[in-house]
Scaffold this active site. Structure first.
Site, PDB file in Angstrom:
ATOM      1  N   LEU A  19       6.699   5.525   4.828  1.00  0.00           N
ATOM      2  CA  LEU A  19       7.147   4.824   6.042  1.00  0.00           C
ATOM      3  C   LEU A  19       8.428   4.030   5.825  1.00  0.00           C
ATOM      4  O   LEU A  19       9.053   3.603   6.786  1.00  0.00           O
ATOM      5  CB  LEU A  19       6.033   3.926   6.581  1.00  0.00           C
ATOM      6  N   ALA A  61       0.846  -1.194   0.000  1.00  0.00           N
ATOM      7  CA  ALA A  61       0.000   0.000   0.000  1.00  0.00           C
ATOM      8  C   ALA A  61       0.887   1.253   0.000  1.00  0.00           C
ATOM      9  O   ALA A  61       2.080   1.182   0.300  1.00  0.00           O
ATOM     10  CB  ALA A  61      -0.925   0.009   1.211  1.00  0.00           C
ATOM     11  N   PHE A  62       0.291   2.392  -0.317  1.00  0.00           N
ATOM     12  CA  PHE A  62       1.101   3.601  -0.517  1.00  0.00           C
ATOM     13  C   PHE A  62       1.787   4.068   0.764  1.00  0.00           C
ATOM     14  O   PHE A  62       2.738   4.849   0.700  1.00  0.00           O
ATOM     15  CB  PHE A  62       0.233   4.708  -1.137  1.00  0.00           C
ATOM     16  N   LYS A  63       1.352   3.604   1.936  1.00  0.00           N
ATOM     17  CA  LYS A  63       2.007   3.985   3.186  1.00  0.00           C
ATOM     18  C   LYS A  63       3.509   3.678   3.147  1.00  0.00           C
ATOM     19  O   LYS A  63       4.308   4.339   3.800  1.00  0.00           O
ATOM     20  CB  LYS A  63       1.385   3.252   4.380  1.00  0.00           C
ATOM     21  N   ASP A  64       3.877   2.645   2.358  1.00  0.00           N
ATOM     22  CA  ASP A  64       5.296   2.276   2.254  1.00  0.00           C
ATOM     23  C   ASP A  64       6.150   3.407   1.668  1.00  0.00           C
ATOM     24  O   ASP A  64       7.341   3.488   1.944  1.00  0.00           O
ATOM     25  CB  ASP A  64       5.462   1.045   1.353  1.00  0.00           C
TER      26      ASP A  64
END
Ligand SMILES: *Cc1c(COP(=O)(O)O)cnc(C)c1O
Length: 496
Positions: A116, A110-113
């Site tokens: 993060l 997911a784009f959180k990577d």
């Protein structure tokens, strides 16, 4: 140009980028924002030839000005390496007549990577720069995606520990398995019997618990947060908007200077705010399409200039956008007030006390950069199906929300500029919703079979992280009551 950071709730505050990253939130509760925006000339002829990492350096050095070149390059190259399934890191895919900016090739799909994976390096570098020699303990409450992505980012990063709390009955089985199999000797995952709000509230209480913080400090530790309001998450997200434009130029899909739109699946307003910054620093962007699911508080906000969180909360098939308070919106509100921390405080106090606030007529005028729309669950399914039938390309439910909003936008405005859909999750993260949309006869209760069916429908390989989880041993199994959270933290950290 040296960029300092100030607070949306106190204009007299001035900290460096590294201090803003270390502090996360300003003491009086405001969010850090660059005091002035960097003035840079984006040379897209050159940017079009650059790697993702090179574009990242070009942008980060303008915002994080107290980091040295060596420090920034270390952070960038440690984050964006072969943890990502593609060398391009954030490839731009043309499918049929649509463009998708794929932000889901990191470890948790997911784009959180995108943010993060670099935040741990920015944070530890910032600590060293400020002679902060304490071990950083990240406390996070998660409803699914953030906790896993934060752990993947911080796993085995020297000088850090991360403790994640999640509601036992509030995450999907895949998300739970992703978390419980997390590697890294410095990672801890704990489920609670309460809901996400209980977890979030108790984490906040621990952050503000003076004697706990003192005891922590005396043992050489300090709490920090990986929350999406951190400048260390916001700034790295600007990079892929610049990169997307450069990719379109490189592929000769647009001429340099030609304006485009982005349609962004939105929850906490972090991703689309980064797009807003990209526009402000000179990426030729016309409209930002704010796409919401059935929890459409932002759609109403952009249409009416009135924020109203007093409404039912829906659990939808795009769960990472199920949210009623978009914390990053405070930064946009600050700009709408004409950089008035006083007016921002007033509106945010209204939000806290009444759950609503209304923009002045003047402020409403300034919303023109944005268009907003939302998608009901059936519309999400219809969008997944439409894209699949038109091009054979499979999108996830969050991305489908952005497709629907983009289509509505083009119909409503007759705008003929190109629109890039920001694709925030791999369809393999939400196999049930996706298979339900494109081939309901291929639905099954056996998760592995469902994933196999999806791979067949998509004519693609199953992403590595999904396969890994099939084999991975469960490494965490602590389940507690909400009221035991603080004691659990003290036990994990061995503080007395
Ligand atoms: C977090 C998330 C979003 C929402 O992003 P915000 O920055 O919170 O607006 C959208 N899609 C997916 C898959 C996410 O994980």
């Amino acid at each position: 140009m040296n960029i300092m950071y100030t607070s949306t709730r106190d204009k007299n505050k001035k900290v460096t980028a590294s201090q803003a990253i270390l502090q996360g939130l300003s003491d009086e509760g405001g969010l850090f924002i660059p005091e002035t925006l960097p003035e840079l000339t984006l040379d897209f002829k050159e940017l079009a030839t650059m790697t993702y990492q090179e574009v990242a350096y070009t942008i980060l050095k303008e915002f994080l000005t107290d980091f040295s070149e060596e420090e920034l390059r270390h952070c960038i190259y440690s984050a964006y390496d072969d943890k990502f399934a593609t060398k391009k890191i954030a490839p731009l895919a043309k499918q049929g007549d649509r463009y998708f900016l794929e932000l889901f090739h990191g470890q948790t799909l997911a784009f959180k990577d995108m943010a993060l994976s670099i935040l741990p390096y920015l944070l530890t570098t910032a600590a060293a720069k400020n002679q902060m020699d304490k071990e950083i303990v990240i406390l996070t409450a998660t409803s699914g995606d953030t906790g896993k992505a934060a752990m993947a980012g911080f796993a085995d990063v020297p000088g850090t520990k991360i403790i994640v709390f999640y509601p036992k009955n509030g995450v999907s089985s895949f998300q739970e398995k992703q978390m419980l199999t997390q590697k890294g000797d410095n990672t801890y995952v704990v489920s609670i019997d309460g809901n996400f709000d209980d977890a979030q509230r108790t984490v906040k209480e621990m952050f503000n618990h003076l004697s706990l913080k003192n005891r922590l400090a005396s043992q050489g530790m300090v709490f920090s947060s990986a929350n999406s309001i951190n400048v260390g998450r916001l700034v790295p997200q600007i990079v892929y908007y610049v990169y997307a434009y450069a990719q379109l130029v490189a592929a000769k899909e647009i001429a340099i200077g030609e304006e485009i739109n982005f349609s962004v699946p939105t929850g906490n307003f972090g991703n689309i705010l980064a797009a807003y910054y990209a526009k402000e620093i000179g990426v030729p962007i016309s409209r930002l399409i704010c796409a919401s699911n059935k929890n459409n508080v932002l759609t109403d906000f952009f249409k009416k200039g009135f924020y109203d969180k007093n409404r039912p909360f829906f659990v939808t098939n795009s769960p990472s956008m199920d949210i009623l308070i978009s914390s990053n919106l405070e930064r946009l509100v600050y700009y709408l007030t004409g950089d008035s921390s006083q007016d921002t405080v007033k509106l945010m106090t209204d939000l806290e006390e009444k759950g609503t606030y209304e923009l002045s007529a003047d402020m409403k005028q300034k919303l023109a950069d944005f268009y907003s729309d939302y998608a009901e669950e059936e519309e999400v399914s219809a969008a997944i199906k439409q894209v699949y039938e038109a091009s054979g390309y499979v999108i996830d439910p969050h991305t489908a929300v952005a497709v629907k909003a983009a289509d509505t936008y083009h119909e409503a405005t007759a705008d003929t500029l190109k629109t890039v859909i920001v694709s925030t999750a791999s369809p393999f993260k939400f196999p049930e919703a996706v298979v339900h949309a494109i081939a309901p006869d291929k639905l099954t209760n056996v998760e592995d079979d469902l994933v196999d069916n999806l791979a067949e429908l998509a004519h693609s390989d199953i992403p590595e992280p999904v396969l890994d989880i099939r084999q991975a041993p469960v490494r965490h199994q602590t389940s507690i009551k909400t009221k035991e959270m603080q004691q659990t933290v003290e036990n994990i950290l061995n503080i007395r």
